[in-house]
Design an enzyme around this catalytic site. Structure first.
Site, PDB file in Angstrom:
ATOM      1  N   ARG A  59       0.831  -1.220   0.000  1.00 59.61           N
ATOM      2  CA  ARG A  59       0.000   0.000   0.000  1.00 59.61           C
ATOM      3  C   ARG A  59       0.860   1.262   0.000  1.00 59.61           C
ATOM      4  NH1 ARG A  59      -2.247   2.312   4.185  1.00 59.61           N
ATOM      5  NH2 ARG A  59      -2.387   0.435   5.465  1.00 59.61           N
ATOM      6  N   TYR A 112     -16.035  14.673 -16.836  1.00 63.48           N
ATOM      7  CA  TYR A 112     -16.492  13.288 -16.664  1.00 63.48           C
ATOM      8  C   TYR A 112     -17.491  13.249 -15.501  1.00 63.48           C
ATOM      9  CZ  TYR A 112     -16.471   8.484 -15.125  1.00 63.48           C
ATOM     10  OH  TYR A 112     -16.867   7.245 -14.700  1.00 63.48           O
ATOM     11  N   ASP A 184      -6.707  16.767 -16.575  1.00 62.84           N
ATOM     12  CA  ASP A 184      -7.018  15.360 -16.840  1.00 62.84           C
ATOM     13  C   ASP A 184      -6.723  15.117 -18.328  1.00 62.84           C
ATOM     14  OD1 ASP A 184      -8.294  12.980 -17.561  1.00 62.84           O
ATOM     15  OD2 ASP A 184      -9.899  13.227 -16.095  1.00 62.84           O
ATOM     16  N   LYS A 209      -8.013   3.733 -19.482  1.00 62.77           N
ATOM     17  CA  LYS A 209      -8.339   4.000 -20.885  1.00 62.77           C
ATOM     18  C   LYS A 209      -7.138   3.671 -21.782  1.00 62.77           C
ATOM     19  CE  LYS A 209     -12.291   5.234 -19.178  1.00 62.77           C
ATOM     20  NZ  LYS A 209     -12.127   5.752 -17.868  1.00 62.77           N
TER      21      LYS A 209
HETATM   22  C1  LIG Z   1     -11.848  11.838 -18.586  1.00 61.67           C
HETATM   23  C2  LIG Z   1     -12.001  10.836 -17.484  1.00 61.67           C
HETATM   24  N1  LIG Z   1     -11.402  11.065 -16.300  1.00 61.67           N
HETATM   25  C3  LIG Z   1     -11.527  10.198 -15.261  1.00 61.67           C
HETATM   26  C4  LIG Z   1     -12.286   9.046 -15.371  1.00 61.67           C
HETATM   27  C5  LIG Z   1     -12.417   8.131 -14.189  1.00 61.67           C
HETATM   28  O1  LIG Z   1     -11.548   7.049 -14.315  1.00 61.67           O
HETATM   29  P1  LIG Z   1     -11.806   5.585 -13.682  1.00 61.67           P
HETATM   30  O2  LIG Z   1     -13.044   5.041 -14.313  1.00 61.67           O
HETATM   31  O3  LIG Z   1     -10.553   4.847 -14.041  1.00 61.67           O
HETATM   32  O4  LIG Z   1     -11.968   5.762 -12.215  1.00 61.67           O
HETATM   33  C6  LIG Z   1     -12.902   8.759 -16.590  1.00 61.67           C
HETATM   34  C7  LIG Z   1     -13.698   7.521 -16.723  1.00 61.67           C
HETATM   35  O5  LIG Z   1     -14.387   7.320 -17.698  1.00 61.67           O
HETATM   36  C8  LIG Z   1     -12.771   9.686 -17.671  1.00 61.67           C
HETATM   37  O6  LIG Z   1     -13.368   9.480 -18.832  1.00 61.67           O
END
Ligand SMILES: Cc1ncc(COP(=O)(O)O)c(C=O)c1O
Length: 395
Positions: A59, A112, A184, A209
């Protein structure tokens, strides 16, 4: 690899950041262990005081996770990185690490869905005010840079409407103020965009992704040039909140990264052809894809992106029922949340990933109820176009 500055990204991605002369394994082993033993208590003390970087407990750190973090720091042009169990663990830990009660955080209005929900509900509960504005408009940002603002957070391209934010411009507008820019970078991956080089302080990804690329991992990662910040994020937030990545998933991510450049080029080539096809089809309207002639932010594409990615949004010229019929008629595109996988995926954000947005407020957040989001995979482009054409014939 000790020539990080000499090698191009394709070489950095294909190789390990360092080889282990003890085992000479071309592919690093998975350190599938929860804890690490010590030879004496002095060794324990030194590790706990960070006088050595010995492993203690998974961890906190682990050889396979460390390899992934090292590689991410190199390819995202930072100095350090910390892995998380999911993109949301990365996002929530980062925001909690930067904000205190009575602080304000400015978000781009399109985000998101879970990030938006986290800002609206969890941050609010801890006395942090989230302000959602249109960051594509510099005047709106100028008006909202007040003394309590500590963080400016956005996705570029934004999920799902692909609005682009000019990172250098945001940095210029902040000037010398102590405000952190968090980007992001999930939609483009480090192969197509490096926000830290453009003025961002912190870049994060849903590694679920493109970084994984194979749809078999849920993971997140945060990278910064600020080594002390990452150290604090890792040992005061990741380890304490507990959103640790598993060693096996770190290993899968390392495997995914080896082909990131090859996959991104294939995704993008398919997406360009599909966006062109869609933009000429009479049953389709509002096709949005960076680089298309009518895309409103092509100047930012030129300035800050090395590629245009593989997410397309569109609307069917018809009702929401027509949109649903279209996505249900597709054969190669699977109806699913997530994106960036080898396989092409399709969804209606207002019904799926962005369900947390109030339906009456969708337009204010730059979304429409009928919007369809395509994540273009690396299948044969003509097969994908034929699939879309056949599904459009059904409406
Ligand atoms: C642009 C973006 N940021 C963050 C996330 C969240 O990621 P996670 O599903 O791996 O927690 C997503 C999920 O679809 C996303 O599309």
């Amino acid at each position: 690899m000790d020539k990080d500055n000499l090698y191009k990204i394709e070489t950095l991605l294909s190789h390990n950041t360092r080889d282990d002369e003890n085992d000479r394994a071309l592919t690093p082993p998975i350190a599938q262990t929860s804890t690490f033993y010590f030879n004496n208590v002095d060794q324990v003390k030194k590790a706990f005081n960070f006088e050595t970087d010995d492993y203690v407990y998974t961890r906190g750190n682990n050889p396979t996770i460390r390899l992934f973090e090292e590689k991410m720091a190199v390819i995202e042009k930072g100095n350090a990185s910390v892995a998380f169990a999911s993109g949301m663990a990365a996002i929530s830990s980062t925001l909690l690490s930067l904000l205190e009660p009575n602080d304000k955080v400015v978000f781009h209005r399109t985000l998101y869905g879970s990030t938006h929900t986290f800002a609206k509900t969890v941050l609010k509960k801890y006395g942090i005010e989230s302000i959602f504005i249109n960051l594509t408009d510099s005047d709106e940002l100028k008006k909202n840079i007040t003394k309590d603002v500590k963080v400016i957070y956005f996705e570029t391209p934004a999920n799902p409407n692909l609005e682009l934010i000019d990172i250098q411009k945001v940095k210029e507008l902040i000037g010398e103020k102590n405000i952190k820019i968090v980007v992001d970078n999930t939609f483009l991956s480090p192969y197509f965009q490096n926000p830290l080089e453009l003025g961002a302080d912190i870049v994060l990804h849903s590694a679920t992704k493109y970084i994984s690329g194979h749809g078999d991992v849920v993971a997140g990662v945060v990278v910064s040039k600020d080594v002390d910040y990452i150290h604090g994020l890792k040992f005061s937030y990741m380890t304490e909140l507990g959103g640790v990545l598993s060693p096996f998933n770190a290993w899968l991510l390392l495997r995914g990264l080896k082909t990131l450049h090859v996959r991104m080029k294939a995704h993008e080539s398919n997406a360009r052809q599909i966006a062109e096809f869609l933009s000429k089809h009479k049953k389709v309207k509002n096709v949005v894809y960076p680089g298309l002639e009518n895309f409103p932010y092509n100047d930012i594409v030129e300035k800050q992106m090395k590629g245009t990615g593989a997410i397309i949004t569109l609307e069917i010229d018809g009702t929401k029922q027509d949109a649903i019929r279209f996505i249900e008629s597709l054969k190669l595109f699977k109806i699913a949340v997530s994106l960036g996988d080898i396989e092409s995926l399709v969804e209606i954000p207002s019904e799926m990933t962005h369900l947390g947005y109030d339906k009456n407020e969708l337009e204010d957040f730059g979304l429409s109820e009928k919007m369809i989001r395509l994540s273009i995979g690396i299948e044969n482009a003509k097969d994908l176009i034929d699939d879309i054409n056949d599904a459009l014939d059904k409406i």
